[in-house]
Design an enzyme around this catalytic site. Structure first.
Site, PDB file in Angstrom:
ATOM      1  N   GLU A 253      14.364  54.055-125.639  1.00  0.00           N
ATOM      2  CA  GLU A 253      13.322  53.413-124.824  1.00  0.00           C
ATOM      3  C   GLU A 253      12.288  52.896-125.813  1.00  0.00           C
ATOM      4  OE1 GLU A 253      13.741  53.021-121.731  1.00  0.00           O
ATOM      5  OE2 GLU A 253      15.216  54.518-121.197  1.00  0.00           O
ATOM      6  N   CYS A 287       3.895  51.881-122.819  1.00  0.00           N
ATOM      7  CA  CYS A 287       4.959  50.918-123.124  1.00  0.00           C
ATOM      8  C   CYS A 287       4.990  49.793-122.104  1.00  0.00           C
ATOM      9  CB  CYS A 287       6.303  51.622-123.180  1.00  0.00           C
ATOM     10  SG  CYS A 287       6.677  52.583-121.709  1.00  0.00           S
TER      11      CYS A 287
HETATM   12  P1  NAP Z   1       7.422  55.488-133.433  1.00  0.00           P
HETATM   13  O1  NAP Z   1       6.603  55.363-134.632  1.00  0.00           O
HETATM   14  O2  NAP Z   1       8.715  54.798-133.374  1.00  0.00           O
HETATM   15  O3  NAP Z   1       7.601  57.069-133.199  1.00  0.00           O
HETATM   16  C1  NAP Z   1       8.276  57.596-132.093  1.00  0.00           C
HETATM   17  C2  NAP Z   1       8.903  58.926-132.463  1.00  0.00           C
HETATM   18  O4  NAP Z   1       9.932  58.689-133.441  1.00  0.00           O
HETATM   19  C3  NAP Z   1       7.935  59.921-133.104  1.00  0.00           C
HETATM   20  O5  NAP Z   1       8.274  61.226-132.739  1.00  0.00           O
HETATM   21  C4  NAP Z   1       8.204  59.706-134.591  1.00  0.00           C
HETATM   22  O6  NAP Z   1       7.824  60.808-135.389  1.00  0.00           O
HETATM   23  C5  NAP Z   1       9.692  59.515-134.583  1.00  0.00           C
HETATM   24  N1  NAP Z   1      10.222  58.839-135.769  1.00  0.00           N
HETATM   25  C6  NAP Z   1       9.589  58.005-136.621  1.00  0.00           C
HETATM   26  N2  NAP Z   1      10.436  57.585-137.596  1.00  0.00           N
HETATM   27  C7  NAP Z   1      11.632  58.169-137.346  1.00  0.00           C
HETATM   28  C8  NAP Z   1      12.898  58.139-137.998  1.00  0.00           C
HETATM   29  N3  NAP Z   1      13.114  57.406-139.091  1.00  0.00           N
HETATM   30  N4  NAP Z   1      13.913  58.854-137.471  1.00  0.00           N
HETATM   31  C9  NAP Z   1      13.736  59.590-136.349  1.00  0.00           C
HETATM   32  N5  NAP Z   1      12.546  59.677-135.702  1.00  0.00           N
HETATM   33  C10 NAP Z   1      11.508  58.970-136.192  1.00  0.00           C
HETATM   34  O7  NAP Z   1       6.632  55.005-132.133  1.00  0.00           O
HETATM   35  P2  NAP Z   1       5.166  55.390-131.669  1.00  0.00           P
HETATM   36  O8  NAP Z   1       4.203  54.650-132.500  1.00  0.00           O
HETATM   37  O9  NAP Z   1       5.046  56.856-131.564  1.00  0.00           O
HETATM   38  O10 NAP Z   1       5.160  54.823-130.179  1.00  0.00           O
HETATM   39  C11 NAP Z   1       4.750  53.535-129.859  1.00  0.00           C
HETATM   40  C12 NAP Z   1       5.919  52.655-129.532  1.00  0.00           C
HETATM   41  O11 NAP Z   1       6.729  53.298-128.552  1.00  0.00           O
HETATM   42  C13 NAP Z   1       5.507  51.346-128.912  1.00  0.00           C
HETATM   43  O12 NAP Z   1       6.291  50.325-129.447  1.00  0.00           O
HETATM   44  C14 NAP Z   1       5.819  51.543-127.434  1.00  0.00           C
HETATM   45  O13 NAP Z   1       6.051  50.346-126.726  1.00  0.00           O
HETATM   46  C15 NAP Z   1       7.029  52.399-127.494  1.00  0.00           C
HETATM   47  N6  NAP Z   1       7.230  53.139-126.243  1.00  0.00           N
HETATM   48  C16 NAP Z   1       8.280  52.779-125.449  1.00  0.00           C
HETATM   49  C17 NAP Z   1       8.480  53.428-124.234  1.00  0.00           C
HETATM   50  C18 NAP Z   1       9.620  53.046-123.327  1.00  0.00           C
HETATM   51  O14 NAP Z   1       9.897  53.787-122.375  1.00  0.00           O
HETATM   52  N7  NAP Z   1      10.303  51.946-123.559  1.00  0.00           N
HETATM   53  C19 NAP Z   1       7.603  54.438-123.848  1.00  0.00           C
HETATM   54  C20 NAP Z   1       6.550  54.779-124.699  1.00  0.00           C
HETATM   55  C21 NAP Z   1       6.381  54.124-125.907  1.00  0.00           C
HETATM   56  P3  NAP Z   1       6.364  60.831-136.078  1.00  0.00           P
HETATM   57  O15 NAP Z   1       5.376  60.965-134.979  1.00  0.00           O
HETATM   58  O16 NAP Z   1       6.429  62.019-136.945  1.00  0.00           O
HETATM   59  O17 NAP Z   1       6.222  59.537-136.817  1.00  0.00           O
END
Ligand code: NAP
Length: 498
Positions: A253, A287
């Site tokens: 997602e 999101c």
């Molecule tokens: P993110 O940086 O991608 O992080 C999301 C999760 O992934 C965190 O737990 C992060 O850990 C982990 N992560 C980071 N790098 C990783 C890797 N290489 N391998 C495995 N896991 C890894 O996203 P965010 O900044 O937290 O969230 C914002 C984004 O999420 C926005 O783009 C938003 O649109 C999207 N979002 C989408 C939805 C949906 O339902 N489509 C819902 C909510 C948010 P760390 O925290 O330790 O970095």
């Protein structure tokens, strides 16, 4: 707080920790362990046993465990809401909105699991049988995937934890949670309560530490059978690439840049109010927040004027008396973050600086700043940008995760649809119009996983399958999509019927 590995509160094997800070006031809240690869491996090994322990418990007993968890959640309600509010730096009302859905996501999935039936293909009653198979019985069964890693983003740590962990557990999987590093405490608390309720400690574990290390070790571990991740498209692509190498499933997602289309026949007061609310909630860190405001040129001036008036009224701040605020807000039956409630900080100063840079970039491309545009620490003032054209980055693929309203004009329906579709994202969107036929046309032609006619895209019902098209994700979450947490197996009883 500690990780939960094999049911034990656990430090990192090398003793290293990460500080958790309240982004709104900079106060230190707690530490979490920075897991090592050895810790991750231990969790993965435990999960294999845990999955068997969990499915050995009859479904009705598992249901009782979830019911006990719901009671514990209620008992610890104020504490959980306070912790989540502090580690996110947000308004208590926003946390309550999230909390209120958590229990029903768990009970809803457990209820759905009761209907996760197999199928019996009996010759004579199934069109699929032919003469060759007339004496065979075919059983179609759903098996748990095995060990599911649930990777949770920062923006709704409680609710998005629930949407991942609840279906995975309900379908009989073991789950290892990787919470967001900026705000992991709520997820650890909820995990503790699930274990206290009776989920075996090997079946549900939580390991903490940076996504690029701990998340990556988990995703790459061959003992992990599936990943359910919510977060950015960039990280999602990396996970999909790794999982593809062992053809293991992942539900992703991801990011979005949802269009909010305003047709000239709509009530502009209503459209401006909806647009304001759509971006204000959780300080724009949702999101499915509307993120591009695509407005017919005949009403763009009126819409923008009304929007700016509403956006200027938004209060930005943080109340340090969290316990007092919890009492006050729990007594308030209005569960939405509406007028009168301030919006809090972004998740970190780093995140606010990124929004600041994205706004500066958009202005450098020709947009005009109508209000906001200032940052103080992790706080970013609600900002309206006018004069945004369809060739600017923000009108296409630049997702701003903060309280920013870029307004883009259009002349024809075709142009509005073209702008909406001119993004690599396809999460959700909406159209404001009094003409239902026009609304339906736009809803069908915009390439997204969901569209709302006559209100903003910030809409998620537990029963609906929720997911994005294009670069916004793969797979769906929702009570109707429990099957994604299972794999199908056919068992043929050859010649069983003589
Ligand atoms: P993110 O940086 O991608 O992080 C999301 C999760 O992934 C965190 O737990 C992060 O850990 C982990 N992560 C980071 N790098 C990783 C890797 N290489 N391998 C495995 N896991 C890894 O996203 P965010 O900044 O937290 O969230 C914002 C984004 O999420 C926005 O783009 C938003 O649109 C999207 N979002 C989408 C939805 C949906 O339902 N489509 C819902 C909510 C948010 P760390 O925290 O330790 O970095």
């Amino acid at each position: 707080m500690k990780m939960l590995i094999g049911g034990q509160k656990t430090d990192s094997s090398d003793g290293r920790t990460i500080d958790v800070i309240n982004p709104a006031n900079g106060k230190f809240l707690d530490t979490i362990p920075m897991a090592t690869e050895e810790d991750v491996q231990r969790a993965v090994d435990n999960a294999k046993k845990g999955q068997k322990e969990w499915t050995a418990i009859p479904l009705m007993e598992r249901e009782k465990i979830i019911q006990r968890f719901v009671r514990l959640l209620e008992e610890h309600k104020k504490e959980i809401i306070a912790v989540c509010t502090r580690e996110c730096g947000k308004h208590v009302g926003t946390t309550i909105f999230e909390y209120n859905q958590t229990a029903s996501v768990f009970t809803g999935y457990m209820e759905s699991a009761k209907r996760l039936d197999g199928q019996l293909l009996v010759p004579g009653s199934e069109p699929g049988h032919d003469g060759r198979t007339a004496s065979d019985m075919i059983m179609v069964t759903h098996e748990p995937l095995g060990t599911v890693v649930a990777i949770v983003p920062f923006n709704a740590p409680m609710l998005l934890y629930s949407y991942k962990v609840a279906p995975a557990l309900a379908a009989g999987n073991a789950v290892i949670v990787k919470p967001p590093t900026d705000n992991p405490l709520t997820d650890i608390m909820i995990t503790e309560l699930l274990l206290e309720a009776g989920v075996p400690g090997n079946a549900l574990q939580i390991v903490t530490g940076s996504g690029s290390k701990v998340g990556d070790w988990l995703v790459k571990n061959p003992g992990v059978d599936a990943v359910s991740m919510t977060g950015s498209t960039q990280v999602g692509i990396g996970i999909a690439e790794i999982m593809a190498k062992r053809l293991a499933p992942c539900t992703l997602e991801l990011g979005g840049n949802d269009a909010f289309i305003v047709m000239p026949d709509t009530d502009i007061d209503k459209a401006a109010a909806s647009a304001c609310g759509a971006r204000k909630g959780n300080s724009g860190q949702i999101c499915i927040s509307s993120k591009r405001f695509i407005v017919h040129n005949s009403v763009i001036e009126e819409f923008t004027e009304k929007l700016v008036k509403l956006v200027r009224e938004i209060e930005v701040g943080y109340d340090d008396n969290v316990e007092e605020m919890v009492e006050k807000c729990l007594g308030n039956t209005d569960r939405t973050n509406t007028k009168g409630e301030f919006i809090g900080s972004l998740i970190s100063e780093r995140a606010a600086k990124e929004v600041e840079a994205q706004v500066a970039h958009t202005i450098s491309q020709g947009a005009k700043l109508l209000c906001g545009g200032q940052r103080t620490g992790a706080f970013y003032m609600p900002t309206v940008l006018a004069g945004v054209t369809k060739d600017m980055d923000v009108a296409k693929d630049l997702e701003i995760f903060g309280p920013v309203w870029p307004v883009i004009g259009f002349d024809t329906v075709e142009e509005a649809i073209e702008i909406a579709n001119g993004s690599r994202y396809g999460l959700s969107g909406c159209v404001m119009t009094d003409d239902w036929k026009l609304g339906m046309r736009v809803a069908r032609e915009v390439q997204t996983g969901g569209m709302v006619v006559n209100d903003s895209s910030v809409y998620r019902n537990q029963m609906q399958p929720f997911g994005g098209q294009k670069m916004s994700g793969m797979g769906n979450e929702g009570l109707t999509t429990l099957e994604e947490m299972t794999k199908i197996k056919n068992i043929v009883l050859k010649g069983f019927l003589g």
